[in-house]
Write a protein that holds these residues in place. Structure first.
Motif, PDB file in Angstrom:
ATOM      1  N   TYR A  60     -14.010  14.526  19.650  1.00  0.00           N
ATOM      2  CA  TYR A  60     -13.187  15.716  19.696  1.00  0.00           C
ATOM      3  C   TYR A  60     -14.060  16.964  19.626  1.00  0.00           C
ATOM      4  O   TYR A  60     -13.855  17.945  20.327  1.00  0.00           O
ATOM      5  CB  TYR A  60     -12.218  15.679  18.531  1.00  0.00           C
ATOM      6  CG  TYR A  60     -11.388  16.916  18.450  1.00  0.00           C
ATOM      7  CD1 TYR A  60     -10.441  17.172  19.453  1.00  0.00           C
ATOM      8  CD2 TYR A  60     -11.570  17.837  17.442  1.00  0.00           C
ATOM      9  CE1 TYR A  60      -9.704  18.314  19.402  1.00  0.00           C
ATOM     10  CE2 TYR A  60     -10.828  18.970  17.396  1.00  0.00           C
ATOM     11  CZ  TYR A  60      -9.892  19.221  18.375  1.00  0.00           C
ATOM     12  OH  TYR A  60      -9.160  20.359  18.334  1.00  0.00           O
ATOM     13  N   ILE A 112      -6.269  24.008  23.704  1.00  0.00           N
ATOM     14  CA  ILE A 112      -5.422  22.871  24.045  1.00  0.00           C
ATOM     15  C   ILE A 112      -4.013  23.112  23.510  1.00  0.00           C
ATOM     16  O   ILE A 112      -3.816  23.221  22.297  1.00  0.00           O
ATOM     17  CB  ILE A 112      -6.000  21.562  23.485  1.00  0.00           C
ATOM     18  CG1 ILE A 112      -7.395  21.345  24.065  1.00  0.00           C
ATOM     19  CG2 ILE A 112      -5.100  20.382  23.808  1.00  0.00           C
ATOM     20  CD1 ILE A 112      -8.156  20.230  23.411  1.00  0.00           C
ATOM     21  N   PHE A 135      -7.729  33.108  28.020  1.00  0.00           N
ATOM     22  CA  PHE A 135      -8.661  32.008  27.784  1.00  0.00           C
ATOM     23  C   PHE A 135      -9.932  32.169  28.610  1.00  0.00           C
ATOM     24  O   PHE A 135     -10.657  31.208  28.847  1.00  0.00           O
ATOM     25  CB  PHE A 135      -7.964  30.678  28.080  1.00  0.00           C
ATOM     26  CG  PHE A 135      -6.740  30.500  27.236  1.00  0.00           C
ATOM     27  CD1 PHE A 135      -6.825  29.943  25.974  1.00  0.00           C
ATOM     28  CD2 PHE A 135      -5.511  30.952  27.676  1.00  0.00           C
ATOM     29  CE1 PHE A 135      -5.710  29.824  25.166  1.00  0.00           C
ATOM     30  CE2 PHE A 135      -4.382  30.831  26.884  1.00  0.00           C
ATOM     31  CZ  PHE A 135      -4.485  30.273  25.621  1.00  0.00           C
ATOM     32  N   ILE A 186      -1.545  25.958  19.749  1.00  0.00           N
ATOM     33  CA  ILE A 186      -2.790  25.854  20.520  1.00  0.00           C
ATOM     34  C   ILE A 186      -3.876  25.349  19.582  1.00  0.00           C
ATOM     35  O   ILE A 186      -4.142  25.944  18.540  1.00  0.00           O
ATOM     36  CB  ILE A 186      -3.161  27.195  21.164  1.00  0.00           C
ATOM     37  CG1 ILE A 186      -2.169  27.455  22.303  1.00  0.00           C
ATOM     38  CG2 ILE A 186      -4.592  27.167  21.689  1.00  0.00           C
ATOM     39  CD1 ILE A 186      -2.491  28.642  23.161  1.00  0.00           C
ATOM     40  N   LEU A 187      -4.402  24.238  19.964  1.00  0.00           N
ATOM     41  CA  LEU A 187      -5.365  23.516  19.151  1.00  0.00           C
ATOM     42  C   LEU A 187      -6.776  23.838  19.661  1.00  0.00           C
ATOM     43  O   LEU A 187      -7.020  23.792  20.870  1.00  0.00           O
ATOM     44  CB  LEU A 187      -5.072  22.027  19.304  1.00  0.00           C
ATOM     45  CG  LEU A 187      -5.916  20.998  18.586  1.00  0.00           C
ATOM     46  CD1 LEU A 187      -5.720  21.089  17.097  1.00  0.00           C
ATOM     47  CD2 LEU A 187      -5.526  19.606  19.068  1.00  0.00           C
ATOM     48  N   ALA A 188      -7.661  24.166  18.735  1.00  0.00           N
ATOM     49  CA  ALA A 188      -9.050  24.437  19.098  1.00  0.00           C
ATOM     50  C   ALA A 188      -9.142  25.532  20.149  1.00  0.00           C
ATOM     51  O   ALA A 188      -9.999  25.508  21.024  1.00  0.00           O
ATOM     52  CB  ALA A 188      -9.756  23.184  19.606  1.00  0.00           C
ATOM     53  N   HIS A 189      -8.225  26.485  20.072  1.00  0.00           N
ATOM     54  CA  HIS A 189      -8.240  27.687  20.906  1.00  0.00           C
ATOM     55  C   HIS A 189      -7.999  27.437  22.400  1.00  0.00           C
ATOM     56  O   HIS A 189      -8.122  28.363  23.192  1.00  0.00           O
ATOM     57  CB  HIS A 189      -9.558  28.451  20.747  1.00  0.00           C
ATOM     58  CG  HIS A 189      -9.894  28.715  19.322  1.00  0.00           C
ATOM     59  ND1 HIS A 189      -9.012  29.268  18.432  1.00  0.00           N
ATOM     60  CD2 HIS A 189     -11.026  28.482  18.633  1.00  0.00           C
ATOM     61  CE1 HIS A 189      -9.586  29.376  17.259  1.00  0.00           C
ATOM     62  NE2 HIS A 189     -10.804  28.894  17.341  1.00  0.00           N
ATOM     63  N   SER A 201     -14.338  19.871  22.346  1.00  0.00           N
ATOM     64  CA  SER A 201     -14.129  21.273  22.009  1.00  0.00           C
ATOM     65  C   SER A 201     -15.315  22.117  22.419  1.00  0.00           C
ATOM     66  O   SER A 201     -15.178  23.225  22.905  1.00  0.00           O
ATOM     67  CB  SER A 201     -13.891  21.410  20.502  1.00  0.00           C
ATOM     68  OG  SER A 201     -12.760  20.674  20.140  1.00  0.00           O
TER      69      SER A 201
END
Lengths: 306, 285
Positions: free
Chosen positions: A3, B259, A163, B254-257, A7
């Motif tokens: 993970y 996902i 993003f 939103i996971l880990a910015h 990330s």
């Protein structure tokens, strides 16, 4: 662990996409403007000159140690050593050479979505392939067919996302003469998924779009993928793209697929570039042989607009 | 380490943000590409047959897609309205041996048309200045993109306003055909949707919570017989039409910015809720 790696990867993508100064290394010499005031306008010659200047200080550095036993002469020695470091300042310029030797211009922008450098294209093409032979409304086998097309595409990636990517709008329209004759119009959302580099060789943009449109055969929704890479900075870039409209997104029963590989060449310093491309187009009806079906390949030439 | 290294560019970046982010799920602009799985008594279920729907999700959150699509619909509707009659009145009376019918058609004046154009323009301007918009497409497949037993799509366009509580509406459509096993007999569960979604949502801590209702206009055209499981005309399979105005309650973050993870429940009606579920995860670009 996986993970964390994912990330990290994604984070890298985000940073790669962030708008960044076009030529970050160029900013560094500005740190030594007092000495480099004349050089900035004529940067390339400066890049060549400093290397010989840079080796000079190292010999000057060993000089002081032998001078140590003789204090009086040693005193004058440091002064030349002191000015020596400033000439060393431009050295980093040579240490971080640009991949491309041409001066930066505004040819590259992440808001441009056609290839790497372009906003829009106007093109003509020829497609050679097979189409159903329709006699009195009844299909009887297939026949050779040649289509002559004129079209326009535009992509504007003017909306930076939260993003680090750039999205926007895309448009396409054109006509084709031959059998089947056709005209089409599409509009959609253009998307950037990955953007690496700022226009130097190897810079990559992966993205695409989705939207809807119509042609003489049907109304349809489509998805499109694009991948483009710079071969020669600010001069030559190539792009591969594929558009797909599935049967489920067709008001008829057509599946449509359009693949293209384009090469763009910019001959001078203007924004104008010229395109040479190969192209494959396929439209089939899932249920029957139809007058709008076609399956062929071809190529064409184009030019940028705007 | 992940926290230290991952950080998307944000226009409204106001310092370090949590690992889970409900505000970003609510306010950020981005395009999500990911996967979705649904099951249980979702809107695609009928007659006790509950398809598993799996496929892709494509979402343009707070982007331009929903705005220009809704704007285009409004512009076309306005143009049709302007060119159409303002009113049509008919009256019939007997005159001698004849039945006379007089029809009076009134069209919009140029001033009224100009007023309508101005109103349309203002509405479209409002769409593009609205803080929230959403285009959400679910594509289900039995073979290529998913391993469920549903095939089709579900698409909604929404636009809306609000500060703490966002209220969005728009229009949507969809068509999903599921092929499920009913005690050894293949059964098609068909679902079609044209209507309006309504959604209220807010950011609560690390999560975004949304309650949505889909008003399906096609429900009114489905007969009672079609709502029950029956044999199709050639006797090869059963079929039933799923009809409802479904409710969805979902929680996302939103996971880990980057996902976006969502999960929630669906019910076809509030009075006697039978629950379906859905989960989705996608990367935001």
């Amino acid at each position: 662990m996986k993970y964390a790696l994912l990330s990290l990867l994604l984070a890298g993508v985000a940073y790669a996409d962030e708008p960044a100064p076009t030529q970050p290394p160029v900013e560094q010499p500005a740190a030594a403007p007092p000495l480099a005031e004349p050089p900035p306008p004529a940067r390339p010659p400066v890049v060549v000159e400093p290397p010989p200047a840079a080796p000079a200080p190292p010999p000057a550095a060993p000089a002081p140690p032998p001078a140590a036993p003789a204090p009086p002469p040693a005193a004058p020695a440091p002064p030349p050593a002191a000015p020596a470091p400033p000439p060393a300042a431009p050295a980093p310029v040579a240490a971080t050479p640009h991949v491309d030797s041409t001066p930066p211009d505004d040819y590259y922008s992440r808001t441009r979505g056609v290839g790497i450098f372009h906003n829009a294209r106007l093109y003509v093409d020829i497609l050679r392939g097979m189409a159903p032979n329709i006699m009195d409304g009844v299909a009887s086998g297939m026949k050779d067919s040649t289509l002559y097309g004129l079209g326009f595409d535009g992509v504007y990636l003017g909306l930076p996302s939260s993003f680090g990517n750039f999205h926007g709008i895309e448009f396409s329209g054109g006509v084709r003469a031959g059998e089947p004759y056709d005209l089409w119009l599409t509009v959609g959302t253009a998307v950037t998924l990955l953007n690496i580099g700022h226009g130097s060789a190897g810079s990559i943009r992966i993205g695409g779009g989705f939207g809807f449109g119509f042609d003489l055969a049907h109304g349809f929704g489509y998805v499109r993928g694009r991948a483009a890479v710079v071969i020669v900075p600010r001069t030559l870039d190539i792009e591969g793209s594929i558009s797909w409209s599935p049967t489920e997104a067709s008001t008829g029963n057509y599946e449509e697929r359009d693949m293209r590989v384009s090469a763009w060449y910019r001959p001078g310093k203007s924004m104008r570039a010229y395109e040479l491309y190969v192209h494959a187009f396929r439209r089939v009806d899932d249920t029957k042989e139809d007058e709008y079906e076609f399956d062929g390949i071809g190529g064409g030439i184009g030019t940028t607009l705007f | 380490m992940v926290l230290a290294t991952s950080g998307p560019a944000r226009a409204d970046d106001d310092g370090p943000r949590p690992f889970l982010d409900g505000r970003a799920a609510q306010h950020a602009m981005g395009i999500e590409v990911g996967g979705i799985a649904e099951g249980g008594a979702t809107e695609y279920a009928a007659g006790g047959l509950m398809p598993r729907a799996q496929g892709l999700v494509l979402r343009d959150r707070n982007g331009i897609t929903a705005r220009y699509v809704i704007g285009l619909v409004i512009a076309v509707a306005s143009a049709i309205a302007q060119s159409g009659p303002k009113s049509v009145e008919s009256k019939s009376y007997v005159q001698g041996d004849y039945l006379v019918t007089e029809t009076t058609t009134t069209y919009y004046s140029e001033a009224e048309k100009a007023q309508m154009r101005a109103a349309t323009s203002n509405t479209i301007d409002g769409l593009f200045s609205a803080p929230y918009s959403d285009m959400e497409l679910h594509v289900f497949s039995r073979d290529a993109l998913g391993m469920g037993n549903a095939s089709g799509y579900h698409l909604n366009f929404l636009c809306g306003y609000g500060e703490t509580l966002a209220l969005e509406t728009g229009f949507g459509f969809g068509n999903v055909d599921s092929l499920v096993d009913d005690a050894g007999m293949p059964a098609h569960v068909r679902w079609k949707y044209v209507g309006m979604p309504f959604r209220a949502s807010l950011a609560a801590g690390p999560f975004r919570i949304a309650l949505a209702y889909e008003w399906n206009w096609l429900k009114y055209n489905v007969t009672k017989d079609e709502r029950k499981v029956h044999m199709n005309s050639d006797g090869t399979a059963e079929e039933v039409t799923a009809v409802s105005h479904p409710w969805h309650l979902d929680v996302s973050t939103i996971l880990a910015h980057r996902i976006l993870v969502s999960g929630g429940v669906t019910t076809q009606q509030i009075q006697k809720p039978a629950l379906g579920y859905f989960v989705s995860a996608g990367v935001m670009f």
